[in-house]
Design a protein around this motif. Structure first.
Motif, PDB file in Angstrom:
ATOM      1  N   UNK A 290     108.617 -69.428  64.324  1.00 32.49           N
ATOM      2  CA  UNK A 290     108.003 -69.521  65.641  1.00 32.49           C
ATOM      3  C   UNK A 290     106.661 -68.800  65.594  1.00 32.49           C
ATOM      4  N   UNK A 291     105.634 -69.471  66.030  1.00 34.88           N
ATOM      5  CA  UNK A 291     104.287 -68.913  65.937  1.00 34.88           C
ATOM      6  C   UNK A 291     104.104 -67.749  66.902  1.00 34.88           C
ATOM      7  N   UNK A 292     103.147 -66.890  66.566  1.00 34.35           N
ATOM      8  CA  UNK A 292     102.836 -65.755  67.438  1.00 34.35           C
ATOM      9  C   UNK A 292     102.358 -66.217  68.807  1.00 34.35           C
ATOM     10  N   UNK A 293     101.621 -67.324  68.855  1.00 33.78           N
ATOM     11  CA  UNK A 293     101.119 -67.822  70.133  1.00 33.78           C
ATOM     12  C   UNK A 293     102.260 -68.293  71.028  1.00 33.78           C
ATOM     13  N   UNK A 294     103.275 -68.917  70.423  1.00 29.23           N
ATOM     14  CA  UNK A 294     104.446 -69.349  71.191  1.00 29.23           C
ATOM     15  C   UNK A 294     105.202 -68.145  71.733  1.00 29.23           C
ATOM     16  N   UNK A 295     105.387 -67.153  70.900  1.00 33.15           N
ATOM     17  CA  UNK A 295     106.077 -65.927  71.325  1.00 33.15           C
ATOM     18  C   UNK A 295     105.334 -65.273  72.487  1.00 33.15           C
ATOM     19  N   UNK A 296     104.033 -65.183  72.373  1.00 31.35           N
ATOM     20  CA  UNK A 296     103.235 -64.568  73.429  1.00 31.35           C
ATOM     21  C   UNK A 296     103.283 -65.385  74.716  1.00 31.35           C
ATOM     22  N   UNK A 297     103.272 -66.709  74.564  1.00 28.08           N
ATOM     23  CA  UNK A 297     103.274 -67.581  75.753  1.00 28.08           C
ATOM     24  C   UNK A 297     104.558 -67.400  76.549  1.00 28.08           C
ATOM     25  N   UNK A 298     105.697 -67.442  75.866  1.00 31.07           N
ATOM     26  CA  UNK A 298     106.962 -67.311  76.588  1.00 31.07           C
ATOM     27  C   UNK A 298     107.196 -65.885  77.076  1.00 31.07           C
ATOM     28  N   UNK A 299     106.738 -64.907  76.326  1.00 32.80           N
ATOM     29  CA  UNK A 299     106.874 -63.524  76.773  1.00 32.80           C
ATOM     30  C   UNK A 299     106.072 -63.288  78.045  1.00 32.80           C
ATOM     31  N   UNK A 300     104.897 -63.858  78.103  1.00 31.29           N
ATOM     32  CA  UNK A 300     104.043 -63.692  79.280  1.00 31.29           C
ATOM     33  C   UNK A 300     104.580 -64.462  80.483  1.00 31.29           C
ATOM     34  N   UNK A 301     105.115 -65.672  80.247  1.00 29.36           N
ATOM     35  CA  UNK A 301     105.458 -66.567  81.354  1.00 29.36           C
ATOM     36  C   UNK A 301     106.862 -66.364  81.910  1.00 29.36           C
ATOM     37  N   UNK A 302     107.786 -65.839  81.105  1.00 32.44           N
ATOM     38  CA  UNK A 302     109.199 -65.823  81.493  1.00 32.44           C
ATOM     39  C   UNK A 302     109.704 -64.384  81.611  1.00 32.44           C
ATOM     40  N   UNK A 303     109.989 -63.918  82.834  1.00 33.50           N
ATOM     41  CA  UNK A 303     110.496 -62.548  82.992  1.00 33.50           C
ATOM     42  C   UNK A 303     111.846 -62.338  82.321  1.00 33.50           C
ATOM     43  N   UNK A 304     112.643 -63.403  82.200  1.00 28.46           N
ATOM     44  CA  UNK A 304     113.937 -63.270  81.529  1.00 28.46           C
ATOM     45  C   UNK A 304     113.763 -63.068  80.027  1.00 28.46           C
ATOM     46  N   UNK A 305     112.731 -63.661  79.460  1.00 25.34           N
ATOM     47  CA  UNK A 305     112.403 -63.390  78.059  1.00 25.34           C
ATOM     48  C   UNK A 305     112.083 -61.912  77.881  1.00 25.34           C
ATOM     49  N   UNK A 306     111.315 -61.371  78.806  1.00 28.32           N
ATOM     50  CA  UNK A 306     110.962 -59.951  78.705  1.00 28.32           C
ATOM     51  C   UNK A 306     112.203 -59.062  78.823  1.00 28.32           C
ATOM     52  N   UNK A 307     113.146 -59.475  79.676  1.00 25.48           N
ATOM     53  CA  UNK A 307     114.405 -58.739  79.766  1.00 25.48           C
ATOM     54  C   UNK A 307     115.156 -58.799  78.446  1.00 25.48           C
TER      55      UNK A 307
END
Length: 211
Positions: A3-20
């Protein structure tokens, strides 16, 4: 698949559940409890619709959360958290349904035995694209829709639940079910057609739906 770094950053930024979940990865117990609070009822409801048994559904939901916790150190946000979670749930449900089928202990297409099915009843009614031509009793209509949903196969039922109850896109459902978005679109079209076919005699003439 990496999984690319850009994909990881995109979902981390957009999804609060990902951050949890990333906090869970770092052994934050409070974050895991919050995710359970957010998804417990949704998972139990989904499992109840698929297995037909509330008690089994609760056990399966706990199994999903156990798998999430065990996988926490390997977690990488390559999709929405809900997509990742329901992918695990799909695998758990599929295994359970195969076991139930072998044991022949329950009818896996039976209706859930509690009122948690009601939100999906409304969704499935909308999915059938039917506009009742006569005044229908609410409980009578609920029973008919439940029977209509029973006419769907396992894959159709899951796709309808994820689309109408979880409001997932074709792409996200496809990821959960390991199908292309176009295949999901076709699957849902067939499911809606089958719901219409099952419900039309009831809506038009009051005939019992054979689930």
């Amino acid at each position: 698949m990496s999984i690319s770094d850009s994909t990881i950053q995109r979902y981390t930024h957009a999804d609060p559940d990902v951050r949890l979940m990333l906090r869970v990865r770092d052994d934050d117990a409070a974050a895991f409890e919050e995710l359970m609070l957010r998804y417990q009822n949704r998972l139990v409801s989904l499992m109840a619709h698929l297995t037909g048994k509330r008690d089994i559904a609760e056990d399966l939901a706990q199994d999903v959360f156990l798998r999430v916790y065990r996988a926490r150190k390997r977690y990488v946000p390559g999709s929405k958290f809900s997509t990742w979670l329901f992918t695990i749930a799909n695998n758990v449900a599929s295994n359970a349904l195969r076991t139930l089928s072998r044991r022949k202990e329950v009818n896996v297409t039976a209706k859930p035995d509690d009122s948690s099915f009601n939100p999906v009843v409304a969704s499935a009614t909308a999915a059938s694209a039917l506009m009742p031509t006569r005044q229908l009793d609410k409980s009578e209509m609920q029973e008919a829709v439940l029977a209509a949903i029973d006419t769907l196969n396992e894959r159709q039922r899951l796709a309808v639940l994820l689309a109408k109850f979880e409001h997932m896109s074709y792409e996200d459902i496809g990821e959960v079910m390991e199908m292309t978005p176009q295949a999901i679109k076709s699957l849902l079209a067939r499911a809606r057609g089958k719901l219409r076919e099952a419900l039309t005699p009831y809506v038009d003439h009051g005939q019992k739906v054979d689930g």
